[in-house]
Design a protein around this motif. Structure first.
Motif, PDB file in Angstrom:
ATOM      1  N   LEU A  95       0.846  -1.187   0.000  1.00  0.00           N
ATOM      2  CA  LEU A  95       0.000   0.000   0.000  1.00  0.00           C
ATOM      3  C   LEU A  95       0.885   1.241   0.000  1.00  0.00           C
ATOM      4  CD1 LEU A  95      -2.631  -1.066   2.687  1.00  0.00           C
ATOM      5  CD2 LEU A  95      -2.894  -1.120   0.217  1.00  0.00           C
ATOM      6  N   PRO A  96       0.786   2.093  -1.013  1.00  0.00           N
ATOM      7  CA  PRO A  96       1.581   3.321  -1.034  1.00  0.00           C
ATOM      8  C   PRO A  96       1.017   4.370  -0.073  1.00  0.00           C
ATOM      9  CG  PRO A  96       0.143   3.251  -2.932  1.00  0.00           C
ATOM     10  CD  PRO A  96      -0.036   1.940  -2.212  1.00  0.00           C
ATOM     11  N   ALA A  97       1.884   5.297   0.365  1.00  0.00           N
ATOM     12  CA  ALA A  97       1.428   6.410   1.195  1.00  0.00           C
ATOM     13  C   ALA A  97       0.414   7.225   0.398  1.00  0.00           C
ATOM     14  CB  ALA A  97       2.604   7.285   1.601  1.00  0.00           C
ATOM     15  N   SER A  98      -0.637   7.679   1.093  1.00  0.00           N
ATOM     16  CA  SER A  98      -1.685   8.413   0.399  1.00  0.00           C
ATOM     17  C   SER A  98      -2.170   9.578   1.259  1.00  0.00           C
ATOM     18  CB  SER A  98      -2.858   7.474   0.103  1.00  0.00           C
ATOM     19  OG  SER A  98      -3.892   8.152  -0.532  1.00  0.00           O
ATOM     20  N   PRO A  99      -1.786  10.814   0.992  1.00  0.00           N
ATOM     21  CA  PRO A  99      -0.929  11.298  -0.073  1.00  0.00           C
ATOM     22  C   PRO A  99       0.531  10.916   0.150  1.00  0.00           C
ATOM     23  CG  PRO A  99      -1.555  13.122   1.340  1.00  0.00           C
ATOM     24  CD  PRO A  99      -2.308  11.911   1.814  1.00  0.00           C
ATOM     25  N   GLY A 107      -2.831   3.551   1.245  1.00  0.00           N
ATOM     26  CA  GLY A 107      -3.988   2.946   0.617  1.00  0.00           C
ATOM     27  C   GLY A 107      -3.846   2.786  -0.876  1.00  0.00           C
ATOM     28  N   ALA A 108      -4.623   1.862  -1.408  1.00  0.00           N
ATOM     29  CA  ALA A 108      -4.708   1.624  -2.846  1.00  0.00           C
ATOM     30  C   ALA A 108      -6.087   1.043  -3.124  1.00  0.00           C
ATOM     31  CB  ALA A 108      -3.619   0.664  -3.302  1.00  0.00           C
ATOM     32  N   ALA A 109      -6.697   1.497  -4.218  1.00  0.00           N
ATOM     33  CA  ALA A 109      -8.029   1.030  -4.617  1.00  0.00           C
ATOM     34  C   ALA A 109      -9.006   1.168  -3.448  1.00  0.00           C
ATOM     35  CB  ALA A 109      -7.966  -0.388  -5.149  1.00  0.00           C
ATOM     36  N   HIS A 110      -9.528   0.046  -2.925  1.00  0.00           N
ATOM     37  CA  HIS A 110     -10.528   0.084  -1.852  1.00  0.00           C
ATOM     38  C   HIS A 110      -9.971  -0.339  -0.504  1.00  0.00           C
ATOM     39  CE1 HIS A 110     -13.613   0.918  -4.775  1.00  0.00           C
ATOM     40  NE2 HIS A 110     -13.172  -0.073  -5.511  1.00  0.00           N
ATOM     41  N   ASP A 111      -8.650  -0.475  -0.388  1.00  0.00           N
ATOM     42  CA  ASP A 111      -8.022  -0.890   0.865  1.00  0.00           C
ATOM     43  C   ASP A 111      -7.164   0.248   1.415  1.00  0.00           C
ATOM     44  OD1 ASP A 111      -9.163  -3.340   0.342  1.00  0.00           O
ATOM     45  OD2 ASP A 111      -7.319  -4.232  -0.419  1.00  0.00           O
ATOM     46  N   ALA A 112      -7.165   0.399   2.744  1.00  0.00           N
ATOM     47  CA  ALA A 112      -6.377   1.463   3.368  1.00  0.00           C
ATOM     48  C   ALA A 112      -5.997   1.066   4.782  1.00  0.00           C
ATOM     49  CB  ALA A 112      -7.160   2.766   3.387  1.00  0.00           C
ATOM     50  N   ILE A 113      -4.896   1.636   5.263  1.00  0.00           N
ATOM     51  CA  ILE A 113      -4.449   1.467   6.649  1.00  0.00           C
ATOM     52  C   ILE A 113      -4.043   2.842   7.161  1.00  0.00           C
ATOM     53  CG2 ILE A 113      -2.662   0.518   8.157  1.00  0.00           C
ATOM     54  CD1 ILE A 113      -2.636  -1.966   6.478  1.00  0.00           C
ATOM     55  N   VAL A 114      -4.529   3.179   8.374  1.00  0.00           N
ATOM     56  CA  VAL A 114      -4.142   4.414   9.044  1.00  0.00           C
ATOM     57  C   VAL A 114      -3.422   4.017  10.325  1.00  0.00           C
ATOM     58  CG1 VAL A 114      -4.941   6.552  10.105  1.00  0.00           C
ATOM     59  CG2 VAL A 114      -6.118   5.645   8.095  1.00  0.00           C
ATOM     60  N   LEU A 121      -5.684   1.184  11.939  1.00  0.00           N
ATOM     61  CA  LEU A 121      -7.062   0.988  11.504  1.00  0.00           C
ATOM     62  C   LEU A 121      -6.999   0.404  10.099  1.00  0.00           C
ATOM     63  CD1 LEU A 121     -10.092   1.368  12.018  1.00  0.00           C
ATOM     64  CD2 LEU A 121      -9.882   3.626  10.965  1.00  0.00           C
ATOM     65  N   VAL A 122      -7.470  -0.835   9.951  1.00  0.00           N
ATOM     66  CA  VAL A 122      -7.393  -1.557   8.686  1.00  0.00           C
ATOM     67  C   VAL A 122      -8.762  -1.516   8.028  1.00  0.00           C
ATOM     68  CG1 VAL A 122      -6.869  -3.766   7.601  1.00  0.00           C
ATOM     69  CG2 VAL A 122      -5.597  -3.044   9.632  1.00  0.00           C
ATOM     70  N   MET A 123      -8.801  -0.985   6.805  1.00  0.00           N
ATOM     71  CA  MET A 123     -10.059  -0.865   6.065  1.00  0.00           C
ATOM     72  C   MET A 123      -9.935  -1.623   4.752  1.00  0.00           C
ATOM     73  SD  MET A 123     -10.566   3.181   6.850  1.00  0.00           S
ATOM     74  CE  MET A 123      -8.814   3.488   6.961  1.00  0.00           C
ATOM     75  N   LYS A 124     -10.798  -2.596   4.575  1.00  0.00           N
ATOM     76  CA  LYS A 124     -10.858  -3.390   3.343  1.00  0.00           C
ATOM     77  C   LYS A 124     -12.175  -3.081   2.659  1.00  0.00           C
ATOM     78  CE  LYS A 124      -7.273  -6.276   3.685  1.00  0.00           C
ATOM     79  NZ  LYS A 124      -6.295  -6.439   2.631  1.00  0.00           N
ATOM     80  N   GLY A 125     -12.152  -2.996   1.346  1.00  0.00           N
ATOM     81  CA  GLY A 125     -13.358  -2.677   0.580  1.00  0.00           C
ATOM     82  C   GLY A 125     -14.496  -3.632   0.886  1.00  0.00           C
ATOM     83  N   GLY A 126     -15.660  -3.087   1.223  1.00  0.00           N
ATOM     84  CA  GLY A 126     -16.838  -3.894   1.479  1.00  0.00           C
ATOM     85  C   GLY A 126     -16.908  -4.527   2.851  1.00  0.00           C
TER      86      GLY A 126
END
Length: 134
Positions: A95-99, A107-114, A121-126
Motif C-alpha cells: 500500500l503506497p502512502a496516500s498522499p 492505501g490503494a483502490a478500496h483498501d487502506a491502513i491508518v 485501523l485496517v479498512m478493506k473494501g466492502g
C-alpha cells in the motif's frame, strides 16, 4: 468600486494567510517532548509550577505485528513511502502512502491502513474497519 474590490481582496488574503500560518508545513508533531509547567492562576495562591506529562508518539518500527479485534494478526513492514502488509490468510499487499508526502495513511483502490501510534485501523473494501494494536 475599485476601493471595494481592493478591500475584499485584502480581507480574503488576510484570512487565507492566517489560515495557512496555523497549518504545520512539515509532518512533525506539535507536541513538545519535554514536560511543560502548569501555573496556578487562583487569586492569592502562590505561583507554583507542576510538570504536565506530554505523550509523544514513538516512531513506527520497520516491522511490527498487530493483534486485531476478532482474533486476527497482521504484520506490517514499513518501507517509508509504502507498507508491505501480510494478512492472517497469508496474502501480501503493498500500500503506497496516500498522499505521498506523509507517513500515517496508506492505501490503494478500496483498501487502506491508518497508523496512529500503537494502533492501526485496517479498512478493506466492502468490510467493516478493524482496529489492530501492537
Amino acid at each position: 468600486m475599485a476601493l471595494r474590490r481592493a478591500c475584499r481582496i485584502t480581507l480574503a488574503l488576510v484570512a487565507l494567510l492566517s489560515t495557512a500560518a496555523c497549518v504545520p508545513q512539515n509532518n512533525a508533531p506539535k507536541a513538545a517532548s519535554a514536560a511543560a509547567p502548569a501555573v496556578s492562576m487562583a487569586p492569592g495562591a502562590p505561583v507554583t509550577a507542576a510538570p504536565i506529562a506530554v505523550e509523544t508518539a514513538a516512531p513506527q518500527p520497520r516491522t511490527a505485528t498487530y493483534n486485531c479485534a476478532g482474533g486476527g494478526r497482521i504484520t506490517i513492514e514499513n518501507l517509508g513511502t509504502s507498507l508491505h502488509v501480510l494478512s492472517p490468510d497469508g496474502t501480501a499487499e503493498d500500500l503506497p502512502a496516500s498522499p505521498a508526502n506523509q507517513n500515517s495513511r496508506y492505501g490503494a483502490a478500496h483498501d487502506a491502513i491508518v497508523i496512529d501510534g500503537r494502533e492501526a485501523l485496517v479498512m478493506k473494501g466492502g468490510k467493516t474497519p478493524v482496529t489492530c494494536k501492537r
